[in-house]
Design an enzyme around this catalytic site. Structure first.
Site, PDB file in Angstrom:
ATOM      1  N   TYR A 274       1.233  -5.345   8.887  1.00 23.07           N
ATOM      2  CA  TYR A 274       1.522  -4.984   7.503  1.00 23.07           C
ATOM      3  C   TYR A 274       0.366  -5.426   6.612  1.00 23.07           C
ATOM      4  CZ  TYR A 274       4.436  -3.940   3.462  1.00 23.07           C
ATOM      5  OH  TYR A 274       4.941  -3.390   2.317  1.00 23.07           O
ATOM      6  N   TYR A 324       1.008   4.680   2.452  1.00 23.93           N
ATOM      7  CA  TYR A 324       1.937   3.561   2.293  1.00 23.93           C
ATOM      8  C   TYR A 324       3.373   4.049   2.492  1.00 23.93           C
ATOM      9  CZ  TYR A 324       4.232  -0.568   0.440  1.00 23.93           C
ATOM     10  OH  TYR A 324       5.019  -1.685   0.299  1.00 23.93           O
TER      11      TYR A 324
END
Length: 379
Positions: A274, A324
């Site tokens: 992440y 994203y």
């Protein structure tokens, strides 16, 4: 855990800015793509988990599962949703669970209706601390103080991930090279983060279908097995007064995931971590033990996270240069690599992948949730 469950369907919609579609349409498209990918009929989905806070309109999707739930723990939610799906399957509540994300973030941001409170992280908001960039900047500055990490090291993360995205159609960075000099010349957002240290909101949807390993073997595509998973929470380091030294509380998550998989970091071919900001994958590689503390910056600067490096990391460009879709960005890339479907970005060796998610907070800034999985092409 071993390989009791597997991902058998992956649906990735168009990803970008200003797509002009509502979130529910993006989620519906992602589900349709995942079903087609797995070769399953719509009524095969008997469990549904939405990786967000709102309820789902199942009528719009034409679904009738045994359960439909929403989950939210920030960017850790997608990994959590897959762990929850496996738990529901093991508990006999479903056989095929859809884990789904789909939001029109850029449309929401441009509407002028953004809730400023959603950018606050506890009481420091009263003193002007707003936004994820400002809070993550504490991790970066602390790392710089402790280990001598520099802005150029952060820039190496951005450049590495852009180099991956260059080869991948559909990413924001496709065909758009980025140099370290351009990174260094980009505007300061919140010290020490420059523009290219930060992700951008995008619109898009992703769905994965999770089922038993036994059923997975009879379906259309090569299964991607969930070999281990773990969770941790950085609130423990807040209580210890060490929250900024730790991007997440990774130790317990790592211990459980690797114990379940029967592996060590030496067995991992790639990492999909992440990455809301450049400091994030750098610190995670250290915390997982791929390099020693303080050596994440030099690793990137020397090409160690590139395709031929020690640990290829965020091989589709990650959230910094691809798109994203919160923690689903890394999951989707891991599945594509493990299936051999990454096109020009396919790694030479891609049999195992570490995937992580990170986000939300426990009432005060930087108390992030963490979740990780080890995925493999073999059970």
């Amino acid at each position: 855990m071993g390989s009791e469950c597997a991902i058998v369907g992956l649906g990735v919609t168009e990803q970008g800015v200003g797509l002009g579609l509502e979130g529910r349409e993006l989620r519906a498209q992602a589900v349709d793509l995942a079903l087609a990918d797995a070769g399953l009929p719509r009524d095969a989905i008997d469990g549904y988990i939405r990786a967000y806070v709102d309820r789902e309109d199942l009528r719009y999707m034409g679904l009738s599962p045994n359960f439909s739930v929403s989950m939210m723990t920030g960017g850790a939610t997608p990994v959590f949703s897959i762990v929850a799906a496996m738990a529901m399957i093991e508990a006999g509540q479903a056989e095929v669970v859809a884990c789904v994300y789909g939001e029109a973030q850029t449309a929401f941001a441009s509407s002028g209706k953004q809730d400023i409170g959603s950018y606050g992280y506890g009481y420091p908001m009263l003193y002007g601390l707003l936004g994820a960039a400002a809070t993550h900047a504490f991790h970066a500055r602390r790392h710089m103080h402790l280990y001598g990490t520099t802005s150029r090291h952060l820039g190496a993360v951005a450049v590495t991930q852009r180099d991956y995205a260059l080869k991948r159609p559909g990413t924001l960075g496709y065909g758009k090279p980025l140099t370290l000099a351009e990174h260094q010349a980009s505007p300061m957002i919140t010290d020490p983060f420059r523009r290219y240290d930060c992700t951008r909101n995008t619109d898009g949807g992703i769905a994965v279908l999770v089922t038993t390993a036994e059923r997975a073997r009879s379906l259309r595509n090569t299964p991607v097995y969930v070999l281990g998973a773990g969770t941790g929470h950085n609130i423990v380091n807040w209580h210890k007064g060490q929250v900024f030294e730790n991007h997440d509380n990774i130790a317990p998550a790592k211990a459980r995931a690797f114990q379940q998989a029967g592996m060590t970091v030496a067995d991992i071919d790639m990492a999909q971590l992440y990455d809301p900001f450049t400091i994030s994958p750098l610190m995670q590689l250290e915390a997982f033990g791929f390099v020693k503390e303080g050596q994440g910056g030099p690793l990137y600067a020397e090409g160690g996270a590139g395709p031929d490096g020690l640990i290829p990391t965020n091989t589709g460009g990650g959230q910094l240069s691809a798109y994203y879709s919160t923690g689903f960005t890394g999951i989707a890339e891991a599945v594509q690599q493990l299936r051999g479907e990454a096109g020009a970005g396919q790694l030479k060796k891609a049999e195992t992948s570490l995937v992580s998610g990170h986000g939300m907070n426990a009432g005060v800034q930087n108390t992030w949730a963490h979740a990780c999985m080890i995925l493999g092409s073999n059970p």
